[in-house]
Design a protein around this motif. Sequence first.
Motif, PDB file in Angstrom:
ATOM      1  N   HIS A  40      23.870  14.381  12.922  1.00 33.31           N
ATOM      2  CA  HIS A  40      23.014  15.545  12.674  1.00 33.31           C
ATOM      3  C   HIS A  40      21.597  15.067  12.362  1.00 33.31           C
ATOM      4  CE1 HIS A  40      22.030  19.627  11.725  1.00 33.31           C
ATOM      5  NE2 HIS A  40      21.851  19.417  10.428  1.00 33.31           N
ATOM      6  N   LEU A  42      17.767  16.607  11.000  1.00 32.02           N
ATOM      7  CA  LEU A  42      16.905  17.669  10.489  1.00 32.02           C
ATOM      8  C   LEU A  42      15.455  17.209  10.617  1.00 32.02           C
ATOM      9  CD1 LEU A  42      18.488  19.091   7.191  1.00 32.02           C
ATOM     10  CD2 LEU A  42      18.055  20.307   9.323  1.00 32.02           C
ATOM     11  N   LYS A  85      20.402  19.128   2.022  1.00 35.99           N
ATOM     12  CA  LYS A  85      20.741  20.069   3.089  1.00 35.99           C
ATOM     13  C   LYS A  85      21.393  19.355   4.263  1.00 35.99           C
ATOM     14  CE  LYS A  85      18.688  23.630   6.059  1.00 35.99           C
ATOM     15  NZ  LYS A  85      17.425  24.297   6.487  1.00 35.99           N
ATOM     16  N   GLN A  88      25.023  18.748   3.444  1.00 35.89           N
ATOM     17  CA  GLN A  88      25.784  19.994   3.480  1.00 35.89           C
ATOM     18  C   GLN A  88      26.032  20.441   4.919  1.00 35.89           C
ATOM     19  OE1 GLN A  88      23.018  22.215   1.080  1.00 35.89           O
ATOM     20  NE2 GLN A  88      24.175  21.887  -0.812  1.00 35.89           N
ATOM     21  N   GLU A  89      25.034  20.285   5.773  1.00 30.50           N
ATOM     22  CA  GLU A  89      25.176  20.744   7.152  1.00 30.50           C
ATOM     23  C   GLU A  89      26.085  19.841   7.970  1.00 30.50           C
ATOM     24  OE1 GLU A  89      21.383  21.510   8.938  1.00 30.50           O
ATOM     25  OE2 GLU A  89      20.961  23.211   7.610  1.00 30.50           O
ATOM     26  N   LYS A  92      29.596  20.641   7.219  1.00 30.49           N
ATOM     27  CA  LYS A  92      29.994  21.907   7.824  1.00 30.49           C
ATOM     28  C   LYS A  92      30.259  21.760   9.316  1.00 30.49           C
ATOM     29  CE  LYS A  92      28.536  26.740   8.276  1.00 30.49           C
ATOM     30  NZ  LYS A  92      27.479  27.737   7.926  1.00 30.49           N
ATOM     31  N   ILE A  93      29.371  21.099  10.046  1.00 28.19           N
ATOM     32  CA  ILE A  93      29.531  21.015  11.505  1.00 28.19           C
ATOM     33  C   ILE A  93      30.707  20.135  11.902  1.00 28.19           C
ATOM     34  CG2 ILE A  93      27.080  21.469  11.911  1.00 28.19           C
ATOM     35  CD1 ILE A  93      26.689  18.550  12.576  1.00 28.19           C
TER      36      ILE A  93
END
Length: 371
Positions: A40, A42, A85, A88-89, A92-93
């Motif tokens: 991921h 960001l 963040k 956390q993301e 989740k993914i």
Amino acid sequence: MGKNKEYLAIGLMSGTSVDGVDAAIIKTDGYSVKRYGKCHHLAYSKEQQKIILEAIDQARDAGNPDIRSNSISMAEGFINEIHTKAVQEIIKINDLNRDDIDVVGFHGQTLLHNPDKGWSWQIGDGREIASELGITVINDFRRDDVENGGQGAPLVPIFHRALLPEKNDYPIALLNIGGVANITWIGGDDPSDMLGFDTGPGNALLDDWVREHSDLPYDKDGELSASGSVQEIFVNDLMNHEYFTEKPPKSLDRNEFGIGQVSMLSPADGAATLIAFTVAAVKMAEVMCPDYVKKWYVCGGGAHNPTMMKMLSDTLYGDVEDISALGFDGDYVEAEAFAYFAVRKLLNLPITFPGTTGVSEPSTGGKINKP
């Protein structure tokens, strides 16, 4: 904690290219590595990039990690928020829960690197992130190395070694071209047969140049540099810097070089010349290795620049490939590395060695922050 237990770890990296936060998950027993799930990214906004770059400038002016300006404090605040963040993301993914994660490796954002004065300055509060996440967070990975006489960089060589398959045609080099470029030279199966050091600027100067001459954050697909001509006289002038004659292990601060020396060139010629400078520095590093490299694996943002990759292939002795040939995503190798370092900290295993940072003896690294 035994060698056979596998830990699920998240690694976070915000590099000197200042483009955003990379997050990755691995399974590891502290020795071997398995990729896990989806990575991921960001991205920082332009305003956030501006604040970080201002913080870097103010850190250079201050020259002391104990001094905190408003920009530095502001940058640290959103560094904490965005890294939290990102964790956390990515949880989740990947359809995971917080309790599935054993540890988070958090590098923070480097503002200034000055091991000769006994410090390397990263901002980001591991305690705050651990408290917010409810997960153990390990940060401050460079301190132990620097305090024991090391350069505090590069940290990645032991992770690079873990990525290699069991049988190899040595010597092999892994070249990470982020904001600063670094090399891991591996001469054989013996863990001590390894050398690591920063080769010179990676993408930092090119990114600064492109931002100054366009609305783009980097040289997308190498298009600008491909349209220009290398001005060798400028490359030779840049290569006269004393850093390139120093013997490794050695490390480099992002701010050691700037784009002022090529300011009179056209945007295209400047971009081509700055890439040629990065490649010339890698060539110098190749000469400083104990033996010529047979196979190069390239990761980091530079691996996405066709102009950079072609120049490397044309210049270096060995074959040059993207690290994806080993089954790893070069954009997330550093994030994965900090997940690996976090587990090695839990197991009290070293992450730096005399041949990789010049540390007096193999050293573990990191500060454990429990939620």
